[in-house]
Design an enzyme around this catalytic site. Structure first.
Site, PDB file in Angstrom:
ATOM      1  N   GLY A   9       0.811  -1.198   0.000  1.00 30.67           N
ATOM      2  CA  GLY A   9       0.000   0.000   0.000  1.00 30.67           C
ATOM      3  C   GLY A   9       0.848   1.253   0.000  1.00 30.67           C
ATOM      4  O   GLY A   9       1.947   1.298  -0.565  1.00 30.67           O
ATOM      5  N   SER A  10       0.367   2.265   0.679  1.00 38.56           N
ATOM      6  CA  SER A  10       1.014   3.581   0.610  1.00 38.56           C
ATOM      7  C   SER A  10       2.381   3.645   1.269  1.00 38.56           C
ATOM      8  O   SER A  10       3.109   4.620   1.073  1.00 38.56           O
ATOM      9  CB  SER A  10       0.094   4.641   1.218  1.00 38.56           C
ATOM     10  OG  SER A  10      -1.055   4.825   0.406  1.00 38.56           O
ATOM     11  N   THR A  11       2.753   2.625   2.071  1.00 41.08           N
ATOM     12  CA  THR A  11       4.114   2.642   2.621  1.00 41.08           C
ATOM     13  C   THR A  11       5.147   2.569   1.494  1.00 41.08           C
ATOM     14  O   THR A  11       6.278   3.045   1.658  1.00 41.08           O
ATOM     15  CB  THR A  11       4.350   1.478   3.603  1.00 41.08           C
ATOM     16  OG1 THR A  11       4.166   0.227   2.934  1.00 41.08           O
ATOM     17  CG2 THR A  11       3.399   1.569   4.794  1.00 41.08           C
ATOM     18  N   PHE A  12       4.748   1.997   0.353  1.00 33.40           N
ATOM     19  CA  PHE A  12       5.692   1.879  -0.765  1.00 33.40           C
ATOM     20  C   PHE A  12       5.984   3.238  -1.400  1.00 33.40           C
ATOM     21  O   PHE A  12       6.952   3.378  -2.161  1.00 33.40           O
ATOM     22  CB  PHE A  12       5.143   0.915  -1.822  1.00 33.40           C
ATOM     23  CG  PHE A  12       6.148   0.545  -2.884  1.00 33.40           C
ATOM     24  CD1 PHE A  12       7.101  -0.434  -2.652  1.00 33.40           C
ATOM     25  CD2 PHE A  12       6.156   1.193  -4.113  1.00 33.40           C
ATOM     26  CE1 PHE A  12       8.048  -0.762  -3.623  1.00 33.40           C
ATOM     27  CE2 PHE A  12       7.093   0.864  -5.092  1.00 33.40           C
ATOM     28  CZ  PHE A  12       8.039  -0.116  -4.837  1.00 33.40           C
ATOM     29  N   LYS A  13       5.176   4.235  -1.087  1.00 32.92           N
ATOM     30  CA  LYS A  13       5.397   5.560  -1.677  1.00 32.92           C
ATOM     31  C   LYS A  13       6.753   6.138  -1.290  1.00 32.92           C
ATOM     32  O   LYS A  13       7.286   6.992  -2.000  1.00 32.92           O
ATOM     33  CB  LYS A  13       4.262   6.502  -1.277  1.00 32.92           C
ATOM     34  CG  LYS A  13       2.942   6.153  -1.964  1.00 32.92           C
ATOM     35  CD  LYS A  13       1.762   6.935  -1.411  1.00 32.92           C
ATOM     36  CE  LYS A  13       0.466   6.491  -2.097  1.00 32.92           C
ATOM     37  NZ  LYS A  13      -0.734   7.100  -1.471  1.00 32.92           N
TER      38      LYS A  13
END
Length: 486
Positions: free
Chosen positions: A216-220
């Protein structure tokens, strides 16, 4: 000598030669195979004829050995706080074999390792009971307790690292099992519960190392690192050219943001604070799949890790088009990561761009605690420059100060983090995964980086978020490490 006697003598000579060849073949060629054969009862009896060495945390054993009450196998394994430490220790059983550190370091723990030959010889000459060596871990007992207690009643995992060395400080996975019930002759019912077909919760799965999730957004933060390293971002406070709506390349489909957040032309700092899908999807698509893969692989994606327990390879997908690259860049599509992998990403950022190889065994010792092998920190890669890492730290610290990660704040400590709520199931029909990655920083640098994932199928869908479920767990793990360092 007459002809018949000569024939008998030759035949007898051939038999003696065949016997000598066979004896040497069995002794020197098949010796190890026969010695370690599962049906060789003598090996099993010898293996459990003396106390097994211990796995050590904070200078104290989390394992032990007690005399068995019956049978010819004298000692059996015991565990302290077994379910909490199971993802680290694994189990050692007279019936079911061994897993995790118990298996990898079996030779040291049983005393059969060639490096313990001198100790075995001394025990034999002095007529003392043979003992196994010890495995001294890098784990922090307080951090492990904070992780395990935070996950209780939930399905999920925590991995925590020392960014400066790569030492694993916590490795928790729930639901778990008690290895004491598997040790010795084993409890048949307890063994049956380890089977996923019998127990769908899959309690033997080490979720911190062996389960890959959409991050999810942690990969941003990986996408931000790639954009910084490849020059697509220079100033984290300069607006990006990101329209609303932003249509994914090759499609007529807009990439949605969650809720009404200010993402149009948002700066990289604001985009991470508000977790703007459009900004990071466009950054990833503009960079292209190859540059994104290059950066992801520098962080450890697409490679197995050995701690020494094997961790599954996290995945940055190959052969993807621009719209799939956009989705992958926000941690969806086929992007997948273990909690250990996301802790590695966070640790590299916290360590000014330098990624250290993760490990959980500090040293191996003989029964007298003399060091047999010491593990030294090893640099794995440099995914981003120190300057760019510090820019990314500023972005992550804004997330915790005034963004989606405020529940990870620690008084008097600088904390950087990123929340994530990852889609789960076909058409996102299942409850999402809640993620949080973070690091704590003092004037001496960062002593801890954490990744938390919660698969909470019992929570109401609207209550599932990285900031709500996972951030408080990460905070407590970081605080446990910081309190120890005082």
């Amino acid at each position: 000598m007459n002809k018949p006697l000569r024939r008998v003598a030759i035949f007898c000579g051939i038999l003696v030669l065949a016997l000598l060849v066979r004896v040497n073949w069995v002794q020197f060629v098949q010796g190890d195979q026969l010695k370690n054969h599962t049906d060789n009862r003598r090996v099993l009896v010898e293996r459990y004829a003396h106390p097994r060495g211990d796995i050590i945390v904070d200078g104290k054993a989390v394992t032990g050995s007690v005399e068995a009450k019956n049978g010819d196998l004298k000692y059996k394994r015991t565990y302290k706080d077994g379910p909490m430490w199971a993802p680290v220790t694994g189990f050692a059983s007279q019936v079911y074999g061994a897993t995790q550190l118990e298996k990898i370091n079996d030779g040291i723990l049983t005393g059969t390792d060639d490096r313990l030959f001198f100790d075995r010889t001394l025990s034999l000459l002095s007529n003392e009971e043979k003992k196994g060596g010890n495995v001294v871990t890098t784990l922090n007992g307080d951090a492990q307790r904070a992780a395990y207690d935070g996950l209780k009643g939930k399905k999920g995992a925590v991995a925590a690292l020392d960014p400066k060395t790569g030492k694993i400080l916590a490795l928790a996975s729930t639901p778990s099992y008690d290895p004491s019930k598997i040790a010795g002759m084993g409890d048949a019912e307890a063994w049956k519960q380890l089977d996923k077909k019998v127990n769908p919760d899959d309690i033997s799965l080490n979720r911190a190392l062996r389960q890959t999730y959409p991050p999810g957004s942690t990969f941003k933060v990986v996408t931000a690192a790639a954009a910084l390293e490849h020059g697509l971002i220079n100033n984290i406070d300069e607006p990006t050219k990101t329209p609303l709506p932003w249509i994914m390349p090759g499609t007529t489909t807009p990439l949605p943001n969650e809720g009404t957040i200010p993402c149009e032309d948002a700066t990289p700092r604001a985009a991470l604070r508000w977790s703007c899908n459009t900004v990071f999807g466009k950054l990833g698509s503009d960079l292209g799949a190859d540059k994104m893969r290059e950066t992801a692989e520098k962080f450890g994606f697409n490679s197995e890790q050995f701690t020494p327990v094997r961790s599954n390879a996290s995945v940055w997908p190959k052969k993807i088009n621009p719209s799939q690259t956009a989705l992958s860049s926000i941690g969806q599509f086929d992007t997948a990561a273990t909690p250990l992998q996301m802790a590695m990403v966070t640790a590299a950022i916290a360590n000014d761009g330098k990624l250290m190889t993760p490990y959980m065994v500090d040293k191996l010792t003989d029964p007298n605690l003399d060091v047999v092998k010491q593990t030294d920190p090893v640099e794995m890669s440099q995914p981003l420059s120190a300057d760019n890492a510090q820019k990314l730290q500023q972005m992550m610290e804004t997330v915790v100060k005034e963004g989606t990660g405020t529940r990870a704040q620690i008084d008097g400590v600088t904390v950087g983090g990123k929340t994530g709520t990852a889609q789960h199931g076909v058409n996102n029909e299942k409850n999402p995964y809640a993620w949080f990655i973070s690091y704590a920083k003092t004037d001496k640098g960062s002593p801890v980086a954490v990744a938390v994932v919660v698969e909470d199928s019992e929570a109401a869908r609207g209550d599932i978020s990285g900031g709500g479920l996972a951030a408080p767990i990460a905070k407590n793990v970081m605080k446990a490490v910081l309190d120890r360092a005082k």
